[in-house]
Design a protein around this motif. Structure first.
Motif, PDB file in Angstrom:
ATOM      1  N   LEU A  38       0.795  -1.231   0.000  1.00  0.00           N
ATOM      2  CA  LEU A  38       0.000   0.000   0.000  1.00  0.00           C
ATOM      3  C   LEU A  38       0.821   1.270   0.000  1.00  0.00           C
ATOM      4  CD1 LEU A  38      -2.741  -1.131   2.550  1.00  0.00           C
ATOM      5  CD2 LEU A  38      -2.862  -1.159   0.042  1.00  0.00           C
ATOM      6  N   ASP A  39       2.125   1.180  -0.220  1.00  0.00           N
ATOM      7  CA  ASP A  39       2.989   2.363  -0.325  1.00  0.00           C
ATOM      8  C   ASP A  39       3.271   2.600  -1.804  1.00  0.00           C
ATOM      9  OD1 ASP A  39       4.887   4.326  -0.286  1.00  0.00           O
ATOM     10  OD2 ASP A  39       6.337   3.234   0.946  1.00  0.00           O
ATOM     11  N   LEU A  40       2.598   3.580  -2.389  1.00  0.00           N
ATOM     12  CA  LEU A  40       2.725   3.826  -3.831  1.00  0.00           C
ATOM     13  C   LEU A  40       4.146   4.197  -4.220  1.00  0.00           C
ATOM     14  CD1 LEU A  40       1.130   3.941  -6.479  1.00  0.00           C
ATOM     15  CD2 LEU A  40       0.623   6.336  -5.993  1.00  0.00           C
ATOM     16  N   SER A  41       4.868   4.901  -3.345  1.00  0.00           N
ATOM     17  CA  SER A  41       6.241   5.268  -3.653  1.00  0.00           C
ATOM     18  C   SER A  41       7.141   4.044  -3.736  1.00  0.00           C
ATOM     19  CB  SER A  41       6.784   6.240  -2.597  1.00  0.00           C
ATOM     20  OG  SER A  41       6.907   5.608  -1.336  1.00  0.00           O
ATOM     21  N   ARG A  42       6.744   2.961  -3.088  1.00  0.00           N
ATOM     22  CA  ARG A  42       7.516   1.720  -3.130  1.00  0.00           C
ATOM     23  C   ARG A  42       7.058   0.814  -4.263  1.00  0.00           C
ATOM     24  NH1 ARG A  42       8.015  -2.212   2.132  1.00  0.00           N
ATOM     25  NH2 ARG A  42       8.128  -0.133   3.118  1.00  0.00           N
ATOM     26  N   THR A  43       5.749   0.686  -4.441  1.00  0.00           N
ATOM     27  CA  THR A  43       5.255  -0.262  -5.435  1.00  0.00           C
ATOM     28  C   THR A  43       5.449   0.206  -6.869  1.00  0.00           C
ATOM     29  OG1 THR A  43       3.008   0.668  -5.354  1.00  0.00           O
ATOM     30  CG2 THR A  43       3.527  -1.104  -3.810  1.00  0.00           C
ATOM     31  N   ARG A  44       5.661   1.521  -7.070  1.00  0.00           N
ATOM     32  CA  ARG A  44       5.853   1.997  -8.438  1.00  0.00           C
ATOM     33  C   ARG A  44       7.285   1.826  -8.925  1.00  0.00           C
ATOM     34  NH1 ARG A  44       5.481   8.590  -7.662  1.00  0.00           N
ATOM     35  NH2 ARG A  44       7.567   8.902  -6.832  1.00  0.00           N
ATOM     36  N   VAL A  45       8.227   1.558  -8.028  1.00  0.00           N
ATOM     37  CA  VAL A  45       9.642   1.451  -8.405  1.00  0.00           C
ATOM     38  C   VAL A  45       9.877   0.362  -9.450  1.00  0.00           C
ATOM     39  CG1 VAL A  45      11.955   0.890  -7.545  1.00  0.00           C
ATOM     40  CG2 VAL A  45      10.483   2.443  -6.258  1.00  0.00           C
ATOM     41  N   PRO A  46       9.318  -0.849  -9.304  1.00  0.00           N
ATOM     42  CA  PRO A  46       9.577  -1.879 -10.318  1.00  0.00           C
ATOM     43  C   PRO A  46       9.110  -1.505 -11.717  1.00  0.00           C
ATOM     44  CG  PRO A  46       8.689  -2.869  -8.322  1.00  0.00           C
ATOM     45  CD  PRO A  46       8.538  -1.386  -8.178  1.00  0.00           C
ATOM     46  N   LEU A  47       8.167  -0.568 -11.840  1.00  0.00           N
ATOM     47  CA  LEU A  47       7.646  -0.209 -13.155  1.00  0.00           C
ATOM     48  C   LEU A  47       8.650   0.596 -13.978  1.00  0.00           C
ATOM     49  CD1 LEU A  47       5.029  -1.103 -11.657  1.00  0.00           C
ATOM     50  CD2 LEU A  47       3.813   0.505 -13.125  1.00  0.00           C
ATOM     51  N   ALA A  48       9.768   0.970 -13.370  1.00  0.00           N
ATOM     52  CA  ALA A  48      10.834   1.623 -14.123  1.00  0.00           C
ATOM     53  C   ALA A  48      11.806   0.609 -14.697  1.00  0.00           C
ATOM     54  CB  ALA A  48      11.589   2.606 -13.230  1.00  0.00           C
ATOM     55  N   THR A  49      11.476  -0.666 -14.600  1.00  0.00           N
ATOM     56  CA  THR A  49      12.330  -1.738 -15.103  1.00  0.00           C
ATOM     57  C   THR A  49      11.532  -2.614 -16.058  1.00  0.00           C
ATOM     58  OG1 THR A  49      11.766  -3.266 -13.305  1.00  0.00           O
ATOM     59  CG2 THR A  49      13.609  -1.735 -12.931  1.00  0.00           C
ATOM     60  N   THR A  50      12.236  -3.498 -16.719  1.00  0.00           N
ATOM     61  CA  THR A  50      11.577  -4.474 -17.586  1.00  0.00           C
ATOM     62  C   THR A  50      11.178  -5.701 -16.771  1.00  0.00           C
ATOM     63  OG1 THR A  50      13.735  -5.401 -18.169  1.00  0.00           O
ATOM     64  CG2 THR A  50      12.825  -3.717 -19.631  1.00  0.00           C
ATOM     65  N   ASN A  51      10.329  -6.538 -17.345  1.00  0.00           N
ATOM     66  CA  ASN A  51       9.941  -7.815 -16.735  1.00  0.00           C
ATOM     67  C   ASN A  51       9.315  -7.627 -15.356  1.00  0.00           C
ATOM     68  OD1 ASN A  51      11.058  -9.257 -18.972  1.00  0.00           O
ATOM     69  ND2 ASN A  51      13.090  -9.067 -18.047  1.00  0.00           N
ATOM     70  N   VAL A  52       8.321  -6.770 -15.263  1.00  0.00           N
ATOM     71  CA  VAL A  52       7.591  -6.598 -14.008  1.00  0.00           C
ATOM     72  C   VAL A  52       6.757  -7.854 -13.759  1.00  0.00           C
ATOM     73  CG1 VAL A  52       5.928  -5.182 -12.755  1.00  0.00           C
ATOM     74  CG2 VAL A  52       7.491  -4.121 -14.402  1.00  0.00           C
ATOM     75  N   SER A  53       6.875  -8.418 -12.559  1.00  0.00           N
ATOM     76  CA  SER A  53       6.186  -9.667 -12.250  1.00  0.00           C
ATOM     77  C   SER A  53       4.713  -9.415 -11.949  1.00  0.00           C
ATOM     78  CB  SER A  53       6.848 -10.352 -11.052  1.00  0.00           C
ATOM     79  OG  SER A  53       6.651  -9.592  -9.872  1.00  0.00           O
ATOM     80  N   ALA A  54       3.934 -10.484 -11.944  1.00  0.00           N
ATOM     81  CA  ALA A  54       2.511 -10.373 -11.621  1.00  0.00           C
ATOM     82  C   ALA A  54       2.316  -9.878 -10.192  1.00  0.00           C
ATOM     83  CB  ALA A  54       1.826 -11.729 -11.812  1.00  0.00           C
ATOM     84  N   ASP A  55       3.177 -10.319  -9.280  1.00  0.00           N
ATOM     85  CA  ASP A  55       3.093  -9.875  -7.892  1.00  0.00           C
ATOM     86  C   ASP A  55       3.354  -8.366  -7.793  1.00  0.00           C
ATOM     87  OD1 ASP A  55       3.112 -10.522  -4.883  1.00  0.00           O
ATOM     88  OD2 ASP A  55       5.050  -9.533  -5.141  1.00  0.00           O
ATOM     89  N   GLU A  56       4.332  -7.876  -8.542  1.00  0.00           N
ATOM     90  CA  GLU A  56       4.631  -6.444  -8.523  1.00  0.00           C
ATOM     91  C   GLU A  56       3.490  -5.633  -9.122  1.00  0.00           C
ATOM     92  OE1 GLU A  56       9.520  -6.692  -8.775  1.00  0.00           O
ATOM     93  OE2 GLU A  56       8.309  -6.775 -10.610  1.00  0.00           O
TER      94      GLU A  56
END
Length: 223
Positions: free
Chosen positions: A176-194
């Motif tokens: 529930l921390d948007l500043s944390r959960t959005r970090v992986p979206l700056a990379t490739t191969n974002v997992s389903a969990d992310e």
């Protein structure tokens, strides 16, 4: 469409808005230049997107609150009695601003990287739209400029800090921390969990404030 264009002009046609847009533009161009470490497109795009995601949502807050703070909402709703049409036009204007700013940041990153990763680009556009709509939602909830801007910055930051400082809150903050959960979206191969974690945090900080704000705006007294 005409109402959207009117709201778009109102959002940027003030001295404060123009200075904010100019500042964001300068920082967006500068950020890739000072990027240290890897200089791949994802890294440069994340750097260029940072000023946009931090500063531009203020414009989303003000696009809603300025009329209520300056008491011009009565005139607006007299001209367009159906409030939801005005609010949806503001929402469309904010979305267009966020999209334009995101594409500008990605263009700057591509110019320095010499290449574009379309997957990362699309994900970062989504992140920028989420941050803009988050600001829009807080503006709808508060309907006052200074408190709205303060709420947009203070509440998510306080929650993020609590999640990092209090071990018992870390599991919830990881979802529930948007500043944390959005970090992986700056990379490739974002997992389903992310993706699921980003969706959960966006539901809390974007969808919920917007929905509650729409209800409040529909019922708020106009003075």
């Amino acid at each position: 469409m005409n109402l959207v264009l009117v709201e778009l002009r109102k959002a940027v046609d003030t001295r404060a808005a123009r200075w904010l847009l100019a500042t964001v533009a300068v920082l967006t161009v500068t950020a890739p230049l000072v990027q240290t470490g890897a200089r791949t497109f994802p890294d440069l795009a994340a750097a260029a997107q940072l000023p946009v995601s931090i500063l531009l949502p203020v414009l989303a807050v003000l696009s809603v609150t300025s009329e209520w703070s300056q008491r011009t909402a009565l005139t607006t709703f007299a001209l367009v009695p159906r409030r939801h049409r005005v609010v949806l036009a503001k929402l469309a204007a904010v979305t267009l601003l966020g999209l334009a700013a995101a594409l500008f940041a990605l263009g700057c990153a591509a110019a320095f990287a010499g290449a574009v990763d379309l997957t990362v680009a699309g994900q970062l556009v989504l992140v920028e739209l989420a941050t803009m709509l988050c600001g829009f939602g807080f503006g709808l909830l508060v309907l006052a400029s200074a408190p709205g801007v303060a709420a947009y910055y203070v509440l998510p930051i306080a929650w993020a800090a609590a999640g990092r400082l209090v071990p018992a809150l870390d599991p919830a903050a990881s979802w529930l921390d948007l500043s944390r959960t959005r970090v992986p979206l700056a990379t490739t191969n974002v997992s389903a969990d992310e993706w699921a974690r980003f969706g959960a945090s966006a539901a809390l900080w974007v969808a919920l404030p917007v929905l509650l704000g729409l209800l409040r705006t529909a019922r708020a007294d106009v003075r």
